[in-house]
Design a protein around this motif. Sequence first.
Motif, mmCIF file in Angstrom:
data_model
loop_
_atom_site.group_PDB
_atom_site.id
_atom_site.type_symbol
_atom_site.label_atom_id
_atom_site.label_comp_id
_atom_site.label_asym_id
_atom_site.label_seq_id
_atom_site.Cartn_x
_atom_site.Cartn_y
_atom_site.Cartn_z
ATOM 1 N N GLN A 49 0.843 -1.187 0.000
ATOM 2 C CA GLN A 49 0.000 0.000 0.000
ATOM 3 C C GLN A 49 0.881 1.241 0.000
ATOM 4 O OE1 GLN A 49 -2.740 0.168 3.219
ATOM 5 N NE2 GLN A 49 -3.650 2.071 2.565
ATOM 6 N N ARG A 50 0.593 2.189 -0.847
ATOM 7 C CA ARG A 50 1.387 3.411 -0.967
ATOM 8 C C ARG A 50 0.593 4.638 -0.519
ATOM 9 N NH1 ARG A 50 6.791 2.453 -2.110
ATOM 10 N NH2 ARG A 50 6.860 0.498 -3.216
ATOM 11 N N ALA A 51 -0.441 4.454 0.275
ATOM 12 C CA ALA A 51 -1.264 5.578 0.726
ATOM 13 C C ALA A 51 -0.618 6.245 1.941
ATOM 14 C CB ALA A 51 -2.662 5.082 1.096
ATOM 15 N N ALA A 52 -0.996 7.463 2.208
ATOM 16 C CA ALA A 52 -0.480 8.190 3.358
ATOM 17 C C ALA A 52 -0.999 7.560 4.650
ATOM 18 C CB ALA A 52 -0.914 9.643 3.280
ATOM 19 N N LEU A 53 -0.203 7.640 5.708
ATOM 20 C CA LEU A 53 -0.622 7.104 6.991
ATOM 21 C C LEU A 53 -1.698 7.996 7.600
ATOM 22 C CD1 LEU A 53 2.857 6.197 8.488
ATOM 23 C CD2 LEU A 53 1.191 4.659 7.481
ATOM 24 N N ALA A 54 -2.654 7.392 8.259
ATOM 25 C CA ALA A 54 -3.726 8.156 8.891
ATOM 26 C C ALA A 54 -4.172 7.406 10.145
ATOM 27 C CB ALA A 54 -4.900 8.325 7.935
ATOM 28 N N LEU A 55 -4.812 8.135 11.038
ATOM 29 C CA LEU A 55 -5.340 7.522 12.256
ATOM 30 C C LEU A 55 -6.614 6.749 11.939
ATOM 31 C CD1 LEU A 55 -4.942 10.486 14.739
ATOM 32 C CD2 LEU A 55 -3.603 8.404 14.679
ATOM 33 N N LYS A 56 -6.821 5.668 12.646
ATOM 34 C CA LYS A 56 -8.058 4.923 12.503
ATOM 35 C C LYS A 56 -9.165 5.700 13.216
ATOM 36 C CE LYS A 56 -5.847 0.414 12.331
ATOM 37 N NZ LYS A 56 -5.692 -0.878 12.998
ATOM 38 N N PRO A 57 -10.423 5.488 12.835
ATOM 39 C CA PRO A 57 -11.519 6.198 13.519
ATOM 40 C C PRO A 57 -11.522 5.869 15.009
ATOM 41 C CG PRO A 57 -12.313 5.124 11.525
ATOM 42 C CD PRO A 57 -10.903 4.690 11.718
#
Length: 79
Positions: free
Chosen positions: A18-26
């Motif tokens: 996966q090459r998506a930006a890191l983000a917080l989970k809900p």
Amino acid sequence: MRKTAALILLLALSACGQRAALALKPGQQLPPAPYGREQKPASTELLQTPTLAIPERSVELRTRSEPRNDDPFDLPPPE
């Protein structure tokens, strides 16, 4: 032939990450602000490596073979 095909398939699967930006989970929050700081650091600030974490090499590499000094802490394992 089957081993080669399986190896190629495994290599192809391991290359597609996966090459998506890191983000917080809900429902997750960033860690609390450090002591002495009023605002929480942003996620981009937390992902940056501080300069002190990547020190420059300060030891000269040996250019020729030399006998090693005796190490008093090089002890055999306990029995």
